[in-house]
Design a protein around this motif. Sequence first.
Motif, PDB file in Angstrom:
ATOM      1  N   CYS A   1       0.646  -1.368  -0.004  1.00 47.50           N
ATOM      2  CA  CYS A   1       0.117  -0.050   0.137  1.00 47.50           C
ATOM      3  C   CYS A   1       1.013   1.370   0.112  1.00 47.50           C
ATOM      4  N   PHE A   2       1.840   1.271   0.797  1.00 45.92           N
ATOM      5  CA  PHE A   2       2.595   2.367   0.809  1.00 45.92           C
ATOM      6  C   PHE A   2       3.525   2.475  -0.377  1.00 45.92           C
ATOM      7  N   GLY A   3       3.852   1.305  -0.923  1.00 37.01           N
ATOM      8  CA  GLY A   3       4.542   1.494  -2.180  1.00 37.01           C
ATOM      9  C   GLY A   3       3.760   2.115  -3.425  1.00 37.01           C
ATOM     10  N   MET A   4       2.494   1.612  -3.481  1.00 38.99           N
ATOM     11  CA  MET A   4       1.532   2.169  -4.285  1.00 38.99           C
ATOM     12  C   MET A   4       1.192   3.563  -4.171  1.00 38.99           C
ATOM     13  N   MET A   5       1.176   4.037  -2.862  1.00 36.69           N
ATOM     14  CA  MET A   5       1.000   5.358  -2.588  1.00 36.69           C
ATOM     15  C   MET A   5       2.334   6.126  -3.087  1.00 36.69           C
ATOM     16  N   VAL A   6       3.441   5.827  -2.930  1.00 31.94           N
ATOM     17  CA  VAL A   6       4.450   6.493  -3.546  1.00 31.94           C
ATOM     18  C   VAL A   6       4.541   6.784  -4.909  1.00 31.94           C
ATOM     19  N   LYS A   7       4.318   5.527  -5.636  1.00 32.80           N
ATOM     20  CA  LYS A   7       4.130   5.407  -6.925  1.00 32.80           C
ATOM     21  C   LYS A   7       3.274   6.357  -7.594  1.00 32.80           C
ATOM     22  N   GLN A   8       2.198   6.385  -6.982  1.00 36.31           N
ATOM     23  CA  GLN A   8       0.974   7.210  -7.581  1.00 36.31           C
ATOM     24  C   GLN A   8       1.143   8.703  -7.194  1.00 36.31           C
ATOM     25  N   PHE A   9       2.028   9.110  -6.020  1.00 36.86           N
ATOM     26  CA  PHE A   9       2.388  10.242  -5.768  1.00 36.86           C
ATOM     27  C   PHE A   9       3.263  10.868  -6.682  1.00 36.86           C
ATOM     28  N   SER A  10       4.409  10.071  -7.103  1.00 41.50           N
ATOM     29  CA  SER A  10       5.300  10.368  -7.810  1.00 41.50           C
ATOM     30  C   SER A  10       4.919  10.681  -9.378  1.00 41.50           C
ATOM     31  N   ASN A  11       4.035   9.864  -9.714  1.00 42.37           N
ATOM     32  CA  ASN A  11       3.230  10.071 -10.860  1.00 42.37           C
ATOM     33  C   ASN A  11       2.148  11.050 -10.898  1.00 42.37           C
ATOM     34  N   ASN A  12       1.754  11.621  -9.859  1.00 39.68           N
ATOM     35  CA  ASN A  12       0.702  12.546  -9.680  1.00 39.68           C
ATOM     36  C   ASN A  12      -0.572  11.848 -10.268  1.00 39.68           C
ATOM     37  N   GLU A  13      -0.792  10.605  -9.888  1.00 40.13           N
ATOM     38  CA  GLU A  13      -1.894   9.795 -10.233  1.00 40.13           C
ATOM     39  C   GLU A  13      -3.122  10.012  -9.133  1.00 40.13           C
ATOM     40  N   ASP A  14      -4.480  10.010  -9.572  1.00 36.48           N
ATOM     41  CA  ASP A  14      -5.272   9.770  -8.507  1.00 36.48           C
ATOM     42  C   ASP A  14      -5.987   8.327  -8.638  1.00 36.48           C
ATOM     43  N   ALA A  15      -6.926   8.093  -7.576  1.00 34.04           N
ATOM     44  CA  ALA A  15      -7.161   6.782  -7.154  1.00 34.04           C
ATOM     45  C   ALA A  15      -8.040   6.283  -8.220  1.00 34.04           C
ATOM     46  N   GLN A  16      -8.754   6.854  -9.157  1.00 32.94           N
ATOM     47  CA  GLN A  16      -9.503   6.509 -10.212  1.00 32.94           C
ATOM     48  C   GLN A  16      -8.791   6.098 -11.671  1.00 32.94           C
ATOM     49  N   ASN A  17      -7.876   7.133 -11.773  1.00 37.43           N
ATOM     50  CA  ASN A  17      -6.891   7.058 -13.197  1.00 37.43           C
ATOM     51  C   ASN A  17      -5.990   6.335 -12.947  1.00 37.43           C
ATOM     52  N   GLY A  18      -5.207   6.101 -11.725  1.00 34.02           N
ATOM     53  CA  GLY A  18      -3.911   5.642 -11.489  1.00 34.02           C
ATOM     54  C   GLY A  18      -3.680   4.164 -11.832  1.00 34.02           C
ATOM     55  N   SER A  19      -2.446   3.933 -11.878  1.00 30.19           N
ATOM     56  CA  SER A  19      -2.421   2.229 -12.048  1.00 30.19           C
ATOM     57  C   SER A  19      -2.263   1.755 -10.829  1.00 30.19           C
ATOM     58  N   TRP A  20      -2.664   0.540 -11.018  1.00 22.08           N
ATOM     59  CA  TRP A  20      -2.767  -0.326  -9.598  1.00 22.08           C
ATOM     60  C   TRP A  20      -1.853  -1.546  -9.755  1.00 22.08           C
ATOM     61  N   GLU A  21      -1.009  -1.524 -10.689  1.00 18.77           N
ATOM     62  CA  GLU A  21      -0.098  -2.637 -10.810  1.00 18.77           C
ATOM     63  C   GLU A  21       1.162  -2.321 -10.440  1.00 18.77           C
ATOM     64  N   PHE A  22       1.857  -3.231  -9.636  1.00 21.88           N
ATOM     65  CA  PHE A  22       3.198  -3.092  -9.384  1.00 21.88           C
ATOM     66  C   PHE A  22       4.328  -3.542 -10.102  1.00 21.88           C
ATOM     67  N   ALA A  23       5.189  -2.871 -10.611  1.00 20.66           N
ATOM     68  CA  ALA A  23       6.178  -3.219 -11.465  1.00 20.66           C
ATOM     69  C   ALA A  23       5.690  -3.765 -12.599  1.00 20.66           C
ATOM     70  N   PRO A  24       5.028  -3.003 -13.680  1.00 17.90           N
ATOM     71  CA  PRO A  24       4.226  -3.384 -14.692  1.00 17.90           C
ATOM     72  C   PRO A  24       5.032  -4.027 -15.794  1.00 17.90           C
ATOM     73  N   GLU A  25       6.303  -3.799 -15.596  1.00 15.00           N
ATOM     74  CA  GLU A  25       7.112  -4.639 -16.631  1.00 15.00           C
ATOM     75  C   GLU A  25       8.424  -5.424 -16.207  1.00 15.00           C
ATOM     76  N   TRP A  26       7.770  -5.963 -14.936  1.00 13.04           N
ATOM     77  CA  TRP A  26       8.759  -6.857 -14.347  1.00 13.04           C
ATOM     78  C   TRP A  26       9.214  -7.940 -15.014  1.00 13.04           C
ATOM     79  N   TYR A  27       8.305  -8.633 -15.547  1.00  8.64           N
ATOM     80  CA  TYR A  27       8.470  -9.760 -16.458  1.00  8.64           C
ATOM     81  C   TYR A  27       8.852  -9.634 -18.155  1.00  8.64           C
ATOM     82  N   SER A  28      10.011 -10.352 -18.726  1.00  9.35           N
ATOM     83  CA  SER A  28      10.277  -9.984 -19.818  1.00  9.35           C
ATOM     84  C   SER A  28       8.997 -10.412 -20.728  1.00  9.35           C
ATOM     85  N   GLN A  29       9.163  -9.956 -21.864  1.00 11.80           N
ATOM     86  CA  GLN A  29       8.157 -10.566 -23.066  1.00 11.80           C
ATOM     87  C   GLN A  29       8.203 -12.036 -23.186  1.00 11.80           C
ATOM     88  N   THR A  30       9.509 -12.395 -23.348  1.00 12.64           N
ATOM     89  CA  THR A  30       9.921 -13.770 -23.260  1.00 12.64           C
ATOM     90  C   THR A  30       9.301 -14.964 -22.278  1.00 12.64           C
TER      91      THR A  30
END
Length: 181
Positions: free
Chosen positions: A19-48
């Motif tokens: 939760c605190f990680g998500m809040m920091v991420k949204q704060f850093s991106n100036n996202e609000d709850a409705q339009n913000g991303s709710w995924e952690f590390a969206p590109e963690w896994y490679s396409q392979t």
Amino acid sequence: DKWAAFSEADTLNEHIADCFGMMVKQFSNNEDAQNGSWEFAPEWYSQTAMTAMGWEKGYIRTFLIPQDIAKQPDKGPKHMNNLVPFLTKDKDPQDGHTNCGIPNHAFYLAAQSFGGKTWDSVCKIWYAALIDPVFRAPTNQTFKGWRQLTTSHAEKFFGEDGKEKMDKAWQQVGLEGNRLL
């Protein structure tokens, strides 16, 4: 059993960190709850890796309920009906990440209900619950204890409306209230 209690507290630890990680991420991106991303590390896994696993997304965890769980890396439950026992069949503590999606989803639902920036609403509630001396008691380091603390602090910050919003978020993930021990 002490190991089940340990595993539940470990899961809460993972949830709170998420939760605190998500809040920091949204704060850093100036996202609000409705339009913000709710995924952690969206590109963690490679396409392979994603192709090999049959996944459509490459995140580690999401606070949302995936549309097609088979095609997502986050397989953790988002509702108490799907809770994985805190102990394995061999009586070993379950990994803390296994069930953290349940309170994570409640956090998401509360954030949606409060609206705006997460750091202006649910952040205040989660932080106040985290530093509340009542939370120090091991008997309160449970899903139900955390639910009660966050609901209590929602009421302190946002009145009866805040309490109702928090209650509804927890109810939506199947966690009914109880008093703190």
